[in-house]
Motif scaffolding. Structure first.
Motif, PDB file in Angstrom:
ATOM      1  N   TYR A 106      40.502  16.887  63.256  1.00 20.23           N
ATOM      2  CA  TYR A 106      40.756  15.741  64.136  1.00 20.23           C
ATOM      3  C   TYR A 106      41.758  16.118  65.216  1.00 20.23           C
ATOM      4  O   TYR A 106      42.723  16.858  64.954  1.00 20.23           O
ATOM      5  CB  TYR A 106      41.318  14.564  63.330  1.00 20.23           C
ATOM      6  CG  TYR A 106      40.381  14.047  62.269  1.00 20.23           C
ATOM      7  CD1 TYR A 106      39.492  13.015  62.531  1.00 20.23           C
ATOM      8  CD2 TYR A 106      40.384  14.602  60.984  1.00 20.23           C
ATOM      9  CE1 TYR A 106      38.635  12.542  61.554  1.00 20.23           C
ATOM     10  CE2 TYR A 106      39.528  14.135  59.995  1.00 20.23           C
ATOM     11  CZ  TYR A 106      38.646  13.103  60.286  1.00 20.23           C
ATOM     12  OH  TYR A 106      37.796  12.649  59.319  1.00 20.23           O
TER      13      TYR A 106
ATOM     14  N   SER B 265      44.923  15.799  67.347  1.00 22.66           N
ATOM     15  CA  SER B 265      46.235  15.213  67.098  1.00 22.66           C
ATOM     16  C   SER B 265      47.109  15.464  68.326  1.00 22.66           C
ATOM     17  O   SER B 265      46.643  16.006  69.322  1.00 22.66           O
ATOM     18  CB  SER B 265      46.853  15.842  65.838  1.00 22.66           C
ATOM     19  OG  SER B 265      48.082  15.221  65.544  1.00 22.66           O
ATOM     20  N   THR B 266      48.365  15.024  68.259  1.00 25.45           N
ATOM     21  CA  THR B 266      49.306  15.265  69.361  1.00 25.45           C
ATOM     22  C   THR B 266      50.638  15.726  68.765  1.00 25.45           C
ATOM     23  O   THR B 266      50.871  15.600  67.556  1.00 25.45           O
ATOM     24  CB  THR B 266      49.555  13.976  70.175  1.00 25.45           C
ATOM     25  OG1 THR B 266      50.235  13.030  69.327  1.00 25.45           O
ATOM     26  CG2 THR B 266      48.255  13.361  70.673  1.00 25.45           C
TER      27      THR B 266
ATOM     28  N   LEU C  93      52.382  12.864  66.993  1.00 31.10           N
ATOM     29  CA  LEU C  93      51.771  12.554  65.691  1.00 31.10           C
ATOM     30  C   LEU C  93      52.201  13.575  64.634  1.00 31.10           C
ATOM     31  O   LEU C  93      52.449  13.228  63.476  1.00 31.10           O
ATOM     32  CB  LEU C  93      50.242  12.530  65.816  1.00 31.10           C
ATOM     33  CG  LEU C  93      49.632  11.282  66.460  1.00 31.10           C
ATOM     34  CD1 LEU C  93      48.189  11.529  66.854  1.00 31.10           C
ATOM     35  CD2 LEU C  93      49.704  10.082  65.516  1.00 31.10           C
ATOM     36  N   LYS C  94      52.282  14.835  65.059  1.00 39.51           N
ATOM     37  CA  LYS C  94      52.638  15.905  64.108  1.00 39.51           C
ATOM     38  C   LYS C  94      54.053  15.712  63.560  1.00 39.51           C
ATOM     39  O   LYS C  94      54.356  16.123  62.449  1.00 39.51           O
ATOM     40  CB  LYS C  94      52.489  17.276  64.777  1.00 39.51           C
ATOM     41  CG  LYS C  94      51.022  17.679  64.947  1.00 39.51           C
ATOM     42  CD  LYS C  94      50.866  18.926  65.814  1.00 39.51           C
ATOM     43  CE  LYS C  94      49.391  19.190  66.093  1.00 39.51           C
ATOM     44  NZ  LYS C  94      49.187  20.281  67.043  1.00 39.51           N
TER      45      LYS C  94
ATOM     46  N   LEU D 149      51.182  13.805  60.913  1.00 41.97           N
ATOM     47  CA  LEU D 149      49.813  13.360  61.198  1.00 41.97           C
ATOM     48  C   LEU D 149      49.102  14.399  62.084  1.00 41.97           C
ATOM     49  O   LEU D 149      48.648  14.115  63.187  1.00 41.97           O
ATOM     50  CB  LEU D 149      49.818  11.988  61.875  1.00 41.97           C
ATOM     51  CG  LEU D 149      50.203  10.819  60.958  1.00 41.97           C
ATOM     52  CD1 LEU D 149      50.317   9.524  61.741  1.00 41.97           C
ATOM     53  CD2 LEU D 149      49.190  10.656  59.824  1.00 41.97           C
ATOM     54  N   ASP D 150      49.093  15.627  61.569  1.00 46.12           N
ATOM     55  CA  ASP D 150      48.251  16.630  62.200  1.00 46.12           C
ATOM     56  C   ASP D 150      46.817  16.369  61.739  1.00 46.12           C
ATOM     57  O   ASP D 150      46.527  15.330  61.140  1.00 46.12           O
ATOM     58  CB  ASP D 150      48.714  18.039  61.843  1.00 46.12           C
ATOM     59  CG  ASP D 150      48.753  18.268  60.326  1.00 46.12           C
ATOM     60  OD1 ASP D 150      48.336  17.365  59.569  1.00 46.12           O
ATOM     61  OD2 ASP D 150      49.198  19.345  59.900  1.00 46.12           O
ATOM     62  N   SER D 151      45.909  17.294  61.989  1.00 42.22           N
ATOM     63  CA  SER D 151      44.502  17.080  61.611  1.00 42.22           C
ATOM     64  C   SER D 151      44.378  16.750  60.118  1.00 42.22           C
ATOM     65  O   SER D 151      43.662  15.821  59.729  1.00 42.22           O
ATOM     66  CB  SER D 151      43.674  18.323  61.949  1.00 42.22           C
ATOM     67  OG  SER D 151      42.351  18.153  61.511  1.00 42.22           O
TER      68      SER D 151
ATOM     69  N   ILE E 270      45.668  13.181  59.312  1.00 42.50           N
ATOM     70  CA  ILE E 270      44.698  12.140  59.699  1.00 42.50           C
ATOM     71  C   ILE E 270      43.529  12.148  58.715  1.00 42.50           C
ATOM     72  O   ILE E 270      43.037  11.088  58.306  1.00 42.50           O
ATOM     73  CB  ILE E 270      44.198  12.373  61.151  1.00 42.50           C
ATOM     74  CG1 ILE E 270      45.367  12.189  62.130  1.00 42.50           C
ATOM     75  CG2 ILE E 270      43.058  11.418  61.499  1.00 42.50           C
ATOM     76  CD1 ILE E 270      45.089  12.647  63.545  1.00 42.50           C
TER      77      ILE E 270
END
Length: 702
Positions: A155, A157-158, A161-162, A166-168, A171
């Motif tokens: 996915y 990510s940004t 988010l990381k 919330l990396d790939s 998520i």
């Protein structure tokens, strides 16, 4: 089951909470369960096998290849540069390309070494290509690595988010939790007969397999189902709107073909109509007899005779007691229409008015008076036509040229100029690929003029490199000696440090040396000239006082000079296909053979070569538009950027054209049999449409 569960705010999903919810909303626009479910992987990692290059198929999502790097080079300069490399195994060759991080990646690649390549394969001219592949040097560790025997979703990510883990993979965990918790709440939204007819997998199954596919077959089935669904509900919405429009908006009935139309057709029309023009006129004629407002898009290539069709349609309206108007996006184009129509009808036949920003107040007052009394039957102008002061006695037919240049509200103002809204004919000289037209203008009827008037000779197009410039000059001199005129178009006005281009000012110096006075005279036209200066230079060329017009692309639309037979486009590789085609259409307006010469440097990008080869190969605007769509994608085609209908999540108007055509036919068939979606088998569609009308988007889970 409670289907509204997917409207639950994302913070209530286990593992999210308030802080993660805020960042998901800001970075990904994921506000609720439905948004997360529709946040699809951008690729799938399959580390379970190595593919031989000859075994790679177009439908494989991502592949892993073991190959030796044989070549690398950077093509282009600075921002437009790209890195191209080649690698091979014992079965074939694969081309690799990078558009970002070019210099850094180039330094890390070692020709002669064996690499593990991973990425999405594409095919061009039968060759396997891979853009931005992941690469690592082959080692014993790689050889011993074992995968998880499934396709792992990846996915986007940004960096923000990381910071919240919330990396790939982060998520992926949230999506897995959501599916585990709510999979049973994903209900079907298509009738069983459609699912069976198109062999679609179930909806819940599709969502499960687009996120966590067991294999590529399951993934393809899931993607097909969700693409079908996305395109289906888009077409359902467009065609339902079209149906509602015909029910809601009554239209004036033009039941007479009268004296004015017949007099023009038999005594003033300077050439016979083509079969395509006759067909379109018949379509408009039928539309204006139905008692509902016509909404028709008229597509036609440059020089195909759209203006004559528009004029003859307007004459039908006048014969039935109505006034008409043409709205153009620029004064140049409005003037062009005015001159063309004045020449066609003559001074003694019917009065034609022109209203633009440049019209003097005294003349405006006269126009307003004639419009309100009903005396003036044809008014041509710019957006000045929609000003509140402009009042018609009985406006019945409106032609809008190059409509993508006008906003929706601007167009709607013309509708409100009469109690019963006028019939609308929208014209465009930018050919639109069929699939794009079905999506962008799916709620309009579409007419196409697909043949040129008799006697028009196809423009001969050639591609010259810089070292053929003297040959080009020689050709220009021979054409001028025959009494012809020449356009030379440049992409820039002044020299740019960033782009190594021939520019207009340099070009004028070369012209002055190569084409000295008094034998040759040159007009100069560019965007930085004042309007009066520009018009003065154009008029000199129109009158034949100058033989050469050196210009920027301000001449792209609105100039019609039959004696101009040569179009030379400098740095042609810097122009888009649509623009090249429009520029070429400035010549070939008379009976003489016309020519287009595309000048370029030897350094051409892959896409640049395709564009120039396409121009040399065909004059067909629709073929050119299809190639343009393939190269640039739908979001970049002129006039489509602002259109929300192109915000597709899984479907792609370039690669899914066949599917879109199938879907369109399916929806048309449904409305033919059941326009109200009231039959028992279509109640599920009626429910979905009502959900949409209540403000939910199609991708909400129903």
């Amino acid at each position: 089951m409670n289907t509204k569960v997917f409207e639950t705010p994302i913070e209530y999903l286990k593992g999210v909470g308030l802080h993660r919810a805020e960042i998901l909303k800001k970075e990904l626009q994921v506000f609720n369960f439905s948004d997360l479910l529709n946040y699809f992987p951008y690729k799938y990692i399959d580390r379970t096998r190595f593919y031989k290059i000859r075994d790679i198929q177009p439908d494989l999502p991502y592949v892993q290849v073991l190959a030796r790097l044989t070549h690398k080079e950077i093509i282009g300069e600075k921002r437009s540069s790209r890195l191209v490399a080649q690698a091979q195994d014992d079965t074939g060759l694969i081309e690799l390309v990078w558009f970002q991080g070019v210099k850094w990646i180039e330094k890390t690649l070692i020709p002669g070494k064996v690499y593990v390549l991973f990425g999405k394969p594409t095919f061009f001219n039968g060759k396997v290509q891979m853009a931005h592949p992941e690469m690592e040097l082959y080692s014993t560790e790689v050889q011993q690595r074992k995968g998880n025997l499934t396709l792992q979703p990846a996915y986007n990510s940004t960096e923000k988010l990381k910071q919240f883990s919330l990396d790939s993979k982060g998520i992926m965990k949230l999506v897995a939790a959501l599916l585990e918790q709510q999979l049973h709440d994903i209900h079907e939204n298509l009738p069983l007969y459609i699912i069976n007819q198109f062999k679609l997998t179930g909806r819940a199954e599709a969502y499960k397999n687009i996120h966590f596919p067991d294999n590529s077959t399951k993934l393809n089935e899931a993607q097909y189902r969700l693409k079908f669904e996305e395109l289906f509900f888009l077409q359902l919405k467009l065609l339902k709107n079209k149906l509602l429009h015909t029910q809601k908006f009554k239209g004036n009935i033009f039941d007479t073909i009268g004296e004015i139309f017949n007099a023009f057709y038999h005594h003033k029309l300077p050439f016979p109509l083509t079969n395509a023009q006759k067909r379109v006129l018949k379509e408009i004629r039928l539309d204006t007899q139905r008692g509902v407002q016509m909404n028709r898009l008229l597509q036609g290539d440059v020089g195909s005779g759209k203006t004559v069709v528009a004029l003859m349609s307007m004459l039908i309206a006048i014969d039935n007691g109505f006034q008409t108007c043409i709205m153009a996006p620029t004064e140049i184009l409005a003037n062009q229409h005015y001159q063309t129509i004045k020449e066609l009808v003559g001074d003694d036949f019917i009065e034609v008015g022109l209203l633009t920003g440049s019209t003097k107040q005294k003349d405006r007052n006269v126009l307003h008076q004639k419009l309100e009394s009903g005396q003036l039957k044809i008014l041509i102008g710019t957006h000045a036509l929609i000003e509140d002061k402009v009042q018609y006695k009985n406006l019945g037919f409106v032609v809008i040229d190059e409509q993508h240049r006008f906003g929706v509200e601007q167009r709607a103002k013309l509708w409100r100029k009469n109690t019963i809204p006028p019939h609308i004919l929208v014209m465009t000289a930018t050919p639109i690929p069929r699939t794009l037209a079905m999506t962008l203008y799916g709620d309009l009827d579409i007419s196409v003029i697909d043949e040129l008037p008799a006697g028009r000779k196809p423009i001969q197009t050639v591609h010259y490199y810089e070292n053929q410039r003297l040959a080009m000059f020689g050709f220009m001199k021979r054409e001028i000696a025959k009494g012809r005129q020449v356009y030379i178009v440049y992409p820039l006005i002044q020299e740019s440090e960033k782009l190594d281009l021939k520019n207009l000012m340099d070009g004028i110096e070369v012209m002055a040396h190569e084409f000295p006075l008094p034998q040759y005279r040159i007009s100069i036209v560019h965007g930085k000239l004042k309007a009066a200066e520009k018009q003065f230079e154009m008029n000199r060329f129109i009158k034949g006082e100058t033989q050469i017009m050196v210009a920027t692309t301000v001449i792209e639309v609105g100039v019609n000079i039959p004696n101009a037979s040569v179009m030379i486009i400098e740095n042609a590789e810097r122009f888009g296909l649509s623009q090249l085609h429009q520029l070429r259409g400035r010549v070939g307006r008379g009976a003489e053979q016309s020519f287009c010469i595309l000048m370029s440097s030897h350094k051409l990008s892959h896409d640049g070569k395709i564009r120039l080869n396409t121009m040399v190969k065909t004059n067909n605007g629709f073929e050119i538009a299809e190639t343009d769509l393939q190269l640039r994608g739908p979001g970049n085609i002129e006039g489509t950027q602002q259109s929300g209908v192109l915000d597709l999540k899984v479907a792609n108007l370039v690669t899914d054209q066949e599917l879109l055509i199938k879907v369109r036919k399916c929806v048309e068939s449904i409305f033919e049999k059941d326009p109200q979606l009231a039959s028992p088998e279509n109640l599920i569609l009626h429910s979905s449409f009502k959900t949409k009308q209540d403000g939910l988007t199609w991708d909400k889970i129903s």
